[in-house]
Design a protein around this motif. Structure first.
Motif, PDB file in Angstrom:
ATOM      1  N   GLY A  26       0.797  -1.222   0.000  1.00 37.66           N
ATOM      2  CA  GLY A  26       0.000   0.000   0.000  1.00 37.66           C
ATOM      3  C   GLY A  26       0.826   1.265   0.000  1.00 37.66           C
ATOM      4  N   VAL A  27       2.043   1.211  -0.516  1.00 40.65           N
ATOM      5  CA  VAL A  27       2.984   2.320  -0.416  1.00 40.65           C
ATOM      6  C   VAL A  27       3.450   2.750  -1.803  1.00 40.65           C
ATOM      7  CG1 VAL A  27       5.250   3.015   0.451  1.00 40.65           C
ATOM      8  CG2 VAL A  27       3.757   1.601   1.862  1.00 40.65           C
ATOM      9  N   LYS A  28       3.582   4.079  -1.965  1.00 44.22           N
ATOM     10  CA  LYS A  28       4.184   4.661  -3.153  1.00 44.22           C
ATOM     11  C   LYS A  28       5.344   5.538  -2.711  1.00 44.22           C
ATOM     12  CE  LYS A  28       0.158   4.656  -6.241  1.00 44.22           C
ATOM     13  NZ  LYS A  28      -0.709   5.505  -7.116  1.00 44.22           N
ATOM     14  N   PRO A  29       6.243   5.892  -3.611  1.00 46.67           N
ATOM     15  CA  PRO A  29       7.353   6.780  -3.227  1.00 46.67           C
ATOM     16  C   PRO A  29       6.828   8.072  -2.627  1.00 46.67           C
ATOM     17  CG  PRO A  29       7.751   5.852  -5.395  1.00 46.67           C
ATOM     18  CD  PRO A  29       6.348   5.465  -5.030  1.00 46.67           C
ATOM     19  N   GLY A  30       7.518   8.543  -1.614  1.00 40.96           N
ATOM     20  CA  GLY A  30       7.110   9.783  -0.969  1.00 40.96           C
ATOM     21  C   GLY A  30       7.727   9.945   0.404  1.00 40.96           C
ATOM     22  N   ILE A  31       7.143  10.837   1.175  1.00 42.70           N
ATOM     23  CA  ILE A  31       7.643  11.108   2.524  1.00 42.70           C
ATOM     24  C   ILE A  31       6.469  11.065   3.486  1.00 42.70           C
ATOM     25  CG2 ILE A  31       7.461  13.611   2.111  1.00 42.70           C
ATOM     26  CD1 ILE A  31       9.817  14.012   4.017  1.00 42.70           C
ATOM     27  N   ASN A  32       6.684  10.452   4.642  1.00 40.91           N
ATOM     28  CA  ASN A  32       5.638  10.287   5.645  1.00 40.91           C
ATOM     29  C   ASN A  32       6.072  10.907   6.967  1.00 40.91           C
ATOM     30  OD1 ASN A  32       3.624   8.323   4.247  1.00 40.91           O
ATOM     31  ND2 ASN A  32       5.644   7.464   3.856  1.00 40.91           N
ATOM     32  N   LEU A  33       5.191  11.704   7.564  1.00 38.65           N
ATOM     33  CA  LEU A  33       5.527  12.414   8.803  1.00 38.65           C
ATOM     34  C   LEU A  33       4.449  12.168   9.846  1.00 38.65           C
ATOM     35  CD1 LEU A  33       5.889  14.564   6.145  1.00 38.65           C
ATOM     36  CD2 LEU A  33       7.334  15.654   7.866  1.00 38.65           C
ATOM     37  N   PRO A  34       4.833  11.984  11.105  1.00 37.81           N
ATOM     38  CA  PRO A  34       3.833  11.768  12.154  1.00 37.81           C
ATOM     39  C   PRO A  34       3.055  13.054  12.449  1.00 37.81           C
ATOM     40  CG  PRO A  34       6.022  11.922  13.121  1.00 37.81           C
ATOM     41  CD  PRO A  34       6.216  11.927  11.626  1.00 37.81           C
ATOM     42  N   VAL A  35       1.758  12.909  12.650  1.00 35.34           N
ATOM     43  CA  VAL A  35       0.910  14.035  13.050  1.00 35.34           C
ATOM     44  C   VAL A  35       0.783  13.987  14.566  1.00 35.34           C
ATOM     45  CG1 VAL A  35      -1.369  15.083  12.882  1.00 35.34           C
ATOM     46  CG2 VAL A  35      -0.349  13.980  10.871  1.00 35.34           C
ATOM     47  N   MET A  36       1.247  15.049  15.239  1.00 31.30           N
ATOM     48  CA  MET A  36       1.311  15.053  16.695  1.00 31.30           C
ATOM     49  C   MET A  36       0.169  15.877  17.296  1.00 31.30           C
ATOM     50  SD  MET A  36       4.036  13.228  16.954  1.00 31.30           S
ATOM     51  CE  MET A  36       4.367  13.345  18.726  1.00 31.30           C
ATOM     52  N   ILE A  71       3.204  12.591   1.642  1.00 26.23           N
ATOM     53  CA  ILE A  71       3.212  13.323   0.373  1.00 26.23           C
ATOM     54  C   ILE A  71       3.766  12.383  -0.692  1.00 26.23           C
ATOM     55  CG2 ILE A  71       3.933  15.421  -0.817  1.00 26.23           C
ATOM     56  CD1 ILE A  71       4.670  16.579   1.952  1.00 26.23           C
ATOM     57  N   SER A  72       3.023  12.164  -1.749  1.00 24.34           N
ATOM     58  CA  SER A  72       3.460  11.259  -2.814  1.00 24.34           C
ATOM     59  C   SER A  72       4.409  11.974  -3.762  1.00 24.34           C
ATOM     60  CB  SER A  72       2.248  10.735  -3.597  1.00 24.34           C
ATOM     61  OG  SER A  72       1.404   9.977  -2.758  1.00 24.34           O
ATOM     62  N   GLY A  73       5.453  11.267  -4.170  1.00 26.06           N
ATOM     63  CA  GLY A  73       6.439  11.824  -5.088  1.00 26.06           C
ATOM     64  C   GLY A  73       7.837  11.400  -4.689  1.00 26.06           C
ATOM     65  N   LEU A  74       8.796  11.681  -5.531  1.00 18.79           N
ATOM     66  CA  LEU A  74      10.185  11.357  -5.175  1.00 18.79           C
ATOM     67  C   LEU A  74      10.569  12.146  -3.931  1.00 18.79           C
ATOM     68  CD1 LEU A  74      11.846  11.390  -8.725  1.00 18.79           C
ATOM     69  CD2 LEU A  74      11.180   9.393  -7.347  1.00 18.79           C
ATOM     70  N   PRO A  75      11.186  11.485  -2.949  1.00 15.10           N
ATOM     71  CA  PRO A  75      11.565  12.195  -1.721  1.00 15.10           C
ATOM     72  C   PRO A  75      12.362  13.468  -1.974  1.00 15.10           C
ATOM     73  CG  PRO A  75      11.821   9.846  -1.407  1.00 15.10           C
ATOM     74  CD  PRO A  75      11.482  10.047  -2.861  1.00 15.10           C
ATOM     75  N   SER A  76      13.234  13.438  -2.964  1.00 16.02           N
ATOM     76  CA  SER A  76      14.050  14.622  -3.247  1.00 16.02           C
ATOM     77  C   SER A  76      13.211  15.793  -3.740  1.00 16.02           C
ATOM     78  CB  SER A  76      15.112  14.277  -4.302  1.00 16.02           C
ATOM     79  OG  SER A  76      14.483  13.815  -5.500  1.00 16.02           O
ATOM     80  N   HIS A  77      12.009  15.489  -4.304  1.00 12.06           N
ATOM     81  CA  HIS A  77      11.137  16.542  -4.814  1.00 12.06           C
ATOM     82  C   HIS A  77      10.155  17.056  -3.755  1.00 12.06           C
ATOM     83  CE1 HIS A  77      11.672  15.026  -9.243  1.00 12.06           C
ATOM     84  NE2 HIS A  77      12.764  15.605  -8.742  1.00 12.06           N
ATOM     85  N   VAL A  78       9.737  16.188  -2.860  1.00  9.66           N
ATOM     86  CA  VAL A  78       8.673  16.578  -1.924  1.00  9.66           C
ATOM     87  C   VAL A  78       9.171  16.839  -0.504  1.00  9.66           C
ATOM     88  CG1 VAL A  78       6.929  15.334  -3.254  1.00  9.66           C
ATOM     89  CG2 VAL A  78       8.094  14.164  -1.371  1.00  9.66           C
ATOM     90  N   ARG A  79      10.455  16.549  -0.279  1.00  8.95           N
ATOM     91  CA  ARG A  79      10.993  16.688   1.084  1.00  8.95           C
ATOM     92  C   ARG A  79      10.791  18.097   1.635  1.00  8.95           C
ATOM     93  NH1 ARG A  79      16.092  15.338   0.039  1.00  8.95           N
ATOM     94  NH2 ARG A  79      15.629  13.102   0.241  1.00  8.95           N
ATOM     95  N   ARG A  80      10.970  19.102   0.780  1.00 11.45           N
ATOM     96  CA  ARG A  80      10.891  20.495   1.238  1.00 11.45           C
ATOM     97  C   ARG A  80       9.483  20.881   1.714  1.00 11.45           C
ATOM     98  NH1 ARG A  80      10.948  23.878  -4.446  1.00 11.45           N
ATOM     99  NH2 ARG A  80       9.759  22.355  -5.686  1.00 11.45           N
ATOM    100  N   TYR A  81       8.480  20.094   1.306  1.00  7.91           N
ATOM    101  CA  TYR A  81       7.119  20.393   1.720  1.00  7.91           C
ATOM    102  C   TYR A  81       6.713  19.686   3.015  1.00  7.91           C
ATOM    103  CZ  TYR A  81       6.690  21.889  -3.184  1.00  7.91           C
ATOM    104  OH  TYR A  81       6.872  22.503  -4.403  1.00  7.91           O
ATOM    105  N   GLY A  82       7.559  18.789   3.459  1.00  9.21           N
ATOM    106  CA  GLY A  82       7.191  17.929   4.585  1.00  9.21           C
ATOM    107  C   GLY A  82       6.754  18.672   5.836  1.00  9.21           C
ATOM    108  N   GLU A  83       7.607  19.581   6.333  1.00 12.06           N
ATOM    109  CA  GLU A  83       7.288  20.285   7.579  1.00 12.06           C
ATOM    110  C   GLU A  83       6.081  21.206   7.413  1.00 12.06           C
ATOM    111  OE1 GLU A  83       8.327  19.844  10.601  1.00 12.06           O
ATOM    112  OE2 GLU A  83       9.669  18.238   9.935  1.00 12.06           O
TER     113      GLU A  83
END
Length: 383
Positions: free
Chosen positions: A70-80, A91-103
Motif C-alpha cells: 500500500g505504499v508509493k514513493p514519498g515522505i511520511n511524517l507523524p501528526v502530533m 506526500i506522494s512523489g520522489l523524496p528529493s522533490h517533496v521533502r521540502r514540503y514535509g514540515e
C-alpha cells in the motif's frame, strides 16, 4: 483526539492547494482515511505503520515502495497532538522533490487537528452548559455539591447571584422560526455577556431561558445595570430583522435551588403578560401572575371576573373602563388620575360612583376596592 475522515479530508484539500502533490492521511492504525487519490482510500499503509512505530519521518524511494504494501514513493511524517502521534500525513512523489514540503504539510495538518479539537471541546462545553441550565431550572434531583462540581468542570461560577429570564421569539414575517433563529438569539445572549447561562427550553415554543448574573443591593437585586444591558440587547435583536422578542424576568431567590423558583416566576410572568409589554419583571406583575394560575373554568375565577363583565356590558363606550384603568394605574390617587385623563375632579367622582353602582362594589371600601382590582386584573388577562 483521533483523526477522522472529515479532518483527513480537510488536511488533504488544504495542503494539496498549496503544494500541488497528492497527499495521504493515515489514522493511528495506518489506514488511509484521506487521499488525493481516491483509489487508495481504506488501504493499509505500511510506511505509515513504520512512521508511527518509530515516531519519525520516513522517506520511501522507488525500491522501498516495491517491498511495502500500500505504499508509493514519498515522505511520511507523524501528526502530533499533545505530544502523541495520532496519525501520519504522507506526500506522494520522489523524496528529493517533496521533502521540502514535509514540515509545511505536517504543520498544516497539526493546526487543523488542533482547530478540530478546540471546536469539539467548545461544542462539548456548550452542550453540557445547556444541560446544566436545564438541570438548574427543573429542580434537579442532584444536590448542590453535585451541581457545583459539574459547574467547576465547565469553569462556571454558580456562587454568583442570578435570576432567570425567559425570552420568547416571534417572527417578523409569516415564516415559522427556525432553529437557526434560536441559535442566533442564543449567540446574542452569550456574546459579549459571557457570564450568561443559556438554554433552549422548548424548540416548538421558541423559548430560551437565560440565568443572568445580578448585583444584590440591600437584599434586593439591582435592575439598573440589567436595564442598560437590556437596551443594548433589544437594539441588537432589532438589527437582526428576523424576529422580535418578549422577555420576562423572574424573582430573585437565594441559593442554587432558588433558580428553579426564579424560572417558574419568569415563565408565569411571560404567560400572564403575553398581550402587554415586551419587557416584564415579576416584581411588577406579582398579583396578575399569581392570579393567572387560577383555572379559567374554576367557579372562583368566574366569580372574580363577574364585576368587570357586568361593567363591560353596561359601559358600551368604554369610558368607565378607561377611567378605572387610569385610576388603578395611578395607585387610586384622585389628583393624578384627573391629570392623566384631563378631567375635572367632580367628573372623576361621578364616574367612580357609576362604577360602584354598576358593580355593586363600593370603591371607597378597601375590601370592595380590592375585589374590583382583582376582577380588573383577570379581565385584563382575558382581553
Amino acid at each position: 483526539m483521533q483523526l477522522n475522515t472529515m479532518i483527513a479530508r480537510q488536511i488533504v484539500e488544504r495542503t494539496m492547494k498549496i503544494i500541488g502533490h497528492s497527499v495521504n492521511v493515515m489514522d493511528e492504525q495506518g489506514l488511509i482515511i484521506g487521499s488525493g487519490d481516491p483509489s487508495r482510500l481504506h488501504q493499509k499503509h505500511e510506511g505509515a505503520l513504520l512512521t508511527l512505530a518509530e515516531n519519525r519521518i520516513v522517506e520511501i524511494d522507488e525500491a522501498t515502495s516495491n517491498s511495502l504494501k500500500g505504499v508509493k514513493p514519498g515522505i511520511n511524517l507523524p501528526v502530533m497532538f499533545n505530544n502523541k502521534a495520532i496519525g501520519v500525513v504522507g506526500i506522494s512523489g520522489l523524496p528529493s522533490h517533496v521533502r521540502r514540503y514535509g514540515e509545511l504539510v505536517k504543520m498544516t495538518a497539526e493546526l487543523i487537528v488542533e482547530q478540530a479539537a478546540l471546536i469539539s471541546q467548545l461544542q462539548w462545553d456548550k452542550r453540557h452548559r445547556e444541560e446544566l441550565v436545564l438541570q438548574l431550572i427543573a429542580e434537579s434531583e442532584l444536590n448542590e455539591q453535585q451541581l457545583m462540581s459539574i459547574a467547576q468542570r465547565l469553569d462556571l461560577d454558580l456562587e454568583q447571584p442570578r435570576v432567570a429570564a425567559v425570552i420568547k421569539l416571534m417572527p417578523l414575517k409569516a415564516d415559522a422560526l427556525s432553529l437557526e433563529h434560536l441559535q442566533s438569539m442564543v449567540h446574542l445572549l452569550e456574546y459579549p455577556e459571557r457570564d450568561n447561562l443559556v438554554g433552549i427550553t422548548s424548540v416548538s415554543r421558541h423559548e430560551i431561558v437565560v440565568l443572568k448574573p445580578i448585583t444584590i443591593e440591600h437584599g434586593e437585586w439591582s435592575r439598573q445595570l440589567e436595564q442598560k444591558k437590556l437596551r443594548s440587547l433589544l437594539k441588537r435583536v432589532s438589527e437582526q430583522k428576523a424576529f422580535t422578542i418578549k422577555i420576562a424576568y423572574g424573582g430573585y431567590f437565594p441559593s442554587l435551588h432558588g433558580l428553579a423558583n426564579s424560572y417558574q416566576t419568569a415563565s408565569a410572568t411571560l404567560a400572564a403578560g403575553q398581550h402587554q409589554k415586551d419587557v416584564m419583571f415579576f416584581e411588577d406583575h406579582t398579583l396578575p401572575v399569581l392570579l393567572s394560575a387560577m383555572p379559567e373554568d374554576d367557579w372562583r375565577t368566574k366569580q372574580l371576573q363577574e364585576p368587570m363583565r357586568i361593567l363591560a356590558r353596561e359601559d358600551r363606550r368604554g369610558t368607565l373602563r378607561k377611567t378605572l384603568i387610569a385610576f388603578f394605574d395611578q395607585n387610586c390617587d384622585l389628583v393624578q388620575t384627573c391629570e392623566s385623563l384631563h378631567i375635572h375632579r367632580n367628573t372623576l367622582r361621578y364616574r367612580l360612583q357609576r362604577i360602584s353602582d354598576i358593580t355593586s362594589l363600593n370603591i371607597n371600601k378597601l375590601e370592595d376596592k380590592t375585589q374590583l382590582y382583582l376582577s380588573f386584573l383577570k379581565w385584563q388577562q382575558e382581553t
